[in-house]
Design a protein around this motif. Sequence first.
Motif, PDB file in Angstrom:
ATOM      1  N   ARG A 225       0.833  -1.203   0.000  1.00 55.85           N
ATOM      2  CA  ARG A 225       0.000   0.000   0.000  1.00 55.85           C
ATOM      3  C   ARG A 225       0.869   1.255   0.000  1.00 55.85           C
ATOM      4  NH1 ARG A 225      -4.639  -0.025   4.403  1.00 55.85           N
ATOM      5  NH2 ARG A 225      -5.674  -1.308   2.808  1.00 55.85           N
ATOM      6  N   GLU A 226       1.924   1.241   0.789  1.00 51.36           N
ATOM      7  CA  GLU A 226       2.862   2.374   0.822  1.00 51.36           C
ATOM      8  C   GLU A 226       3.485   2.606  -0.551  1.00 51.36           C
ATOM      9  OE1 GLU A 226       7.432   2.968   2.281  1.00 51.36           O
ATOM     10  OE2 GLU A 226       6.129   1.736   3.565  1.00 51.36           O
ATOM     11  N   LEU A 227       3.781   1.507  -1.257  1.00 53.67           N
ATOM     12  CA  LEU A 227       4.400   1.598  -2.578  1.00 53.67           C
ATOM     13  C   LEU A 227       3.378   1.779  -3.695  1.00 53.67           C
ATOM     14  CD1 LEU A 227       7.049  -1.266  -2.188  1.00 53.67           C
ATOM     15  CD2 LEU A 227       7.434   1.203  -2.017  1.00 53.67           C
ATOM     16  N   GLN A 228       2.106   1.882  -3.324  1.00 53.74           N
ATOM     17  CA  GLN A 228       0.999   2.078  -4.273  1.00 53.74           C
ATOM     18  C   GLN A 228       0.896   0.923  -5.269  1.00 53.74           C
ATOM     19  OE1 GLN A 228       1.959   6.186  -5.602  1.00 53.74           O
ATOM     20  NE2 GLN A 228       0.199   6.828  -4.374  1.00 53.74           N
ATOM     21  N   LEU A 229       1.057  -0.284  -4.741  1.00 53.27           N
ATOM     22  CA  LEU A 229       0.914  -1.489  -5.555  1.00 53.27           C
ATOM     23  C   LEU A 229      -0.344  -2.239  -5.122  1.00 53.27           C
ATOM     24  CD1 LEU A 229       4.603  -2.777  -5.478  1.00 53.27           C
ATOM     25  CD2 LEU A 229       3.379  -1.938  -7.505  1.00 53.27           C
ATOM     26  N   PRO A 230      -1.155  -2.711  -6.053  1.00 54.55           N
ATOM     27  CA  PRO A 230      -2.330  -3.506  -5.688  1.00 54.55           C
ATOM     28  C   PRO A 230      -1.909  -4.866  -5.144  1.00 54.55           C
ATOM     29  CG  PRO A 230      -2.017  -3.529  -8.066  1.00 54.55           C
ATOM     30  CD  PRO A 230      -1.008  -2.556  -7.517  1.00 54.55           C
ATOM     31  N   VAL A 231      -2.814  -5.501  -4.404  1.00 57.29           N
ATOM     32  CA  VAL A 231      -2.500  -6.792  -3.799  1.00 57.29           C
ATOM     33  C   VAL A 231      -3.485  -7.854  -4.265  1.00 57.29           C
ATOM     34  CG1 VAL A 231      -1.458  -5.725  -1.781  1.00 57.29           C
ATOM     35  CG2 VAL A 231      -3.885  -6.375  -1.708  1.00 57.29           C
ATOM     36  N   LYS A 232      -3.063  -9.109  -4.107  1.00 58.62           N
ATOM     37  CA  LYS A 232      -3.892 -10.283  -4.346  1.00 58.62           C
ATOM     38  C   LYS A 232      -3.404 -11.345  -3.372  1.00 58.62           C
ATOM     39  CE  LYS A 232      -3.009 -11.548  -8.671  1.00 58.62           C
ATOM     40  NZ  LYS A 232      -4.203 -10.956  -9.272  1.00 58.62           N
ATOM     41  N   LEU A 233      -4.145 -12.434  -3.209  1.00 57.02           N
ATOM     42  CA  LEU A 233      -3.779 -13.362  -2.149  1.00 57.02           C
ATOM     43  C   LEU A 233      -4.205 -14.789  -2.460  1.00 57.02           C
ATOM     44  CD1 LEU A 233      -2.537 -13.541   0.723  1.00 57.02           C
ATOM     45  CD2 LEU A 233      -4.854 -13.253   1.632  1.00 57.02           C
ATOM     46  N   HIS A 234      -3.257 -15.748  -2.244  1.00 60.39           N
ATOM     47  CA  HIS A 234      -3.602 -17.162  -2.159  1.00 60.39           C
ATOM     48  C   HIS A 234      -4.316 -17.358  -0.821  1.00 60.39           C
ATOM     49  CE1 HIS A 234      -0.374 -17.270  -5.110  1.00 60.39           C
ATOM     50  NE2 HIS A 234      -0.455 -18.581  -5.256  1.00 60.39           N
ATOM     51  N   ALA A 235      -5.567 -17.729  -0.849  1.00 57.61           N
ATOM     52  CA  ALA A 235      -6.342 -17.779   0.391  1.00 57.61           C
ATOM     53  C   ALA A 235      -7.250 -19.005   0.441  1.00 57.61           C
ATOM     54  CB  ALA A 235      -7.207 -16.518   0.510  1.00 57.61           C
ATOM     55  N   GLU A 236      -7.353 -19.587   1.635  1.00 52.25           N
ATOM     56  CA  GLU A 236      -8.307 -20.668   1.892  1.00 52.25           C
ATOM     57  C   GLU A 236      -8.173 -21.839   0.920  1.00 52.25           C
ATOM     58  OE1 GLU A 236      -8.661 -18.478   4.536  1.00 52.25           O
ATOM     59  OE2 GLU A 236     -10.008 -17.285   3.295  1.00 52.25           O
ATOM     60  N   GLN A 237      -6.937 -22.204   0.586  1.00 55.67           N
ATOM     61  CA  GLN A 237      -6.748 -23.377  -0.273  1.00 55.67           C
ATOM     62  C   GLN A 237      -6.876 -24.685   0.512  1.00 55.67           C
ATOM     63  OE1 GLN A 237      -2.896 -23.822  -2.168  1.00 55.67           O
ATOM     64  NE2 GLN A 237      -3.594 -25.529  -3.432  1.00 55.67           N
ATOM     65  N   LEU A 238      -6.243 -24.734   1.686  1.00 55.24           N
ATOM     66  CA  LEU A 238      -6.194 -25.978   2.460  1.00 55.24           C
ATOM     67  C   LEU A 238      -7.022 -25.911   3.733  1.00 55.24           C
ATOM     68  CD1 LEU A 238      -2.357 -26.625   2.073  1.00 55.24           C
ATOM     69  CD2 LEU A 238      -4.207 -27.524   0.654  1.00 55.24           C
ATOM     70  N   CYS A 239      -7.318 -24.728   4.211  1.00 60.82           N
ATOM     71  CA  CYS A 239      -8.160 -24.526   5.384  1.00 60.82           C
ATOM     72  C   CYS A 239      -8.583 -23.064   5.378  1.00 60.82           C
ATOM     73  CB  CYS A 239      -7.404 -24.863   6.674  1.00 60.82           C
ATOM     74  SG  CYS A 239      -5.999 -23.767   7.003  1.00 60.82           S
TER      75      CYS A 239
END
Length: 395
Positions: A225-239
């Motif tokens: 966020r400080e670097l003004q880059l968007p984020v994405k996330l590997h989430a809830e794959q195994l639990c």
Amino acid sequence: MPGWVLSDARIATMEGGYGLIEGGSVVIDDGWIAWAGAGTVPPDYDGWERVSAEGRLVTPGLIDCHTHIVFGGHRAREFELRLEGASYEQIAREGGGIVSTVAATRAASDAALIDGALGRLDALIGEGVTTIEVKSGYGLDHETELRMLRAARELGRRRAVEVCTSFLGAHAVPAGAQADDYIDEVCIPALRAAKAEGLVDAVDGFCEGIAFDTSQIARVFDVARELQLPVKLHAEQLCNMGGTQLAARYGALSADHVEYAMDEDAAALAKSGTVAVLLPGAFYTIRETQVPPVAAFRAHRVPMALATDCNPGSSPLSSLLLTLNMGCTLFRLTPEEALLGVTAHAARALGLADRGRIAPGLRADLAIWDVETPAELAYRIGFNPLHVRIFGGER
């Protein structure tokens, strides 16, 4: 480049669904779509070169919005171990999985990383892919993470394809390291260096019991966020560890895998405008049984994208067309949802508003198919009906 007209086409605009136009034309001017519709082309384009699609289906160029195609080595032995009964998590905890690819990637030369990735990229391009996301994450040290991102940028220079890069330094904890120390001493400094070198378009992380928890990922996302880059996330794959909720709080472009997401997670993604990226290749390869909550995503109107997740371990898949079929067969997506998942919704998962649909003002990235209906693209298995791929107006 001079303008031209693609005529006599069945156009799947992917506007609000298939958005089919029968007997349509697309006017292409300097790499962009100037006009698209049925009937007579406006007189402004009289005299422009005409190319007939001869009734073929035309779609936007396909977009693979989640890949790890830059890596060293392979993990065929792990494939054997899983067949013998070992779980993905067990293999990872015993030194296999991502950490084993890290060793091979660190040892590979820049040329080897690029050459290996080009073979996988060519397979995707051959199926109509015009945009691809490529992640780092198999270096887990400062220099190798940057080498991977440089290799990804080089792919876009060597092939007629748009490459979007994601920094995935928070992919796994290196052998012998402590997660918190690694985040602060390696991951975040490497992210800052990647941004300074112009190597990164987005920031990703792996929020999982075998990787990082939400507080550790949040520290990385704060720097993004400080670097003004968007984020994405590997989430809830195994639990379910709260990754989708974290992604929603940060307004992530996408939350990926999401097999263990719940109804409240879908509601959070809908509120934040985050795309759910479904990865049937990984689901299939590790023989997962928990299906993503597609009904909840539909109910909350969460856009769903599909991607290959091409990687050496959990998804050695380099066919986006097969991914369409798997999304329908394994997750019960409709063919229309699947095609939206590799066009309009995949573009949204990468934050790209200039592609993924066929409409004036968008990039002229198109695919022409030897099929009668869009559903055929998801219906066939192991068959490639691509006739011509058009990238930036060039055929």
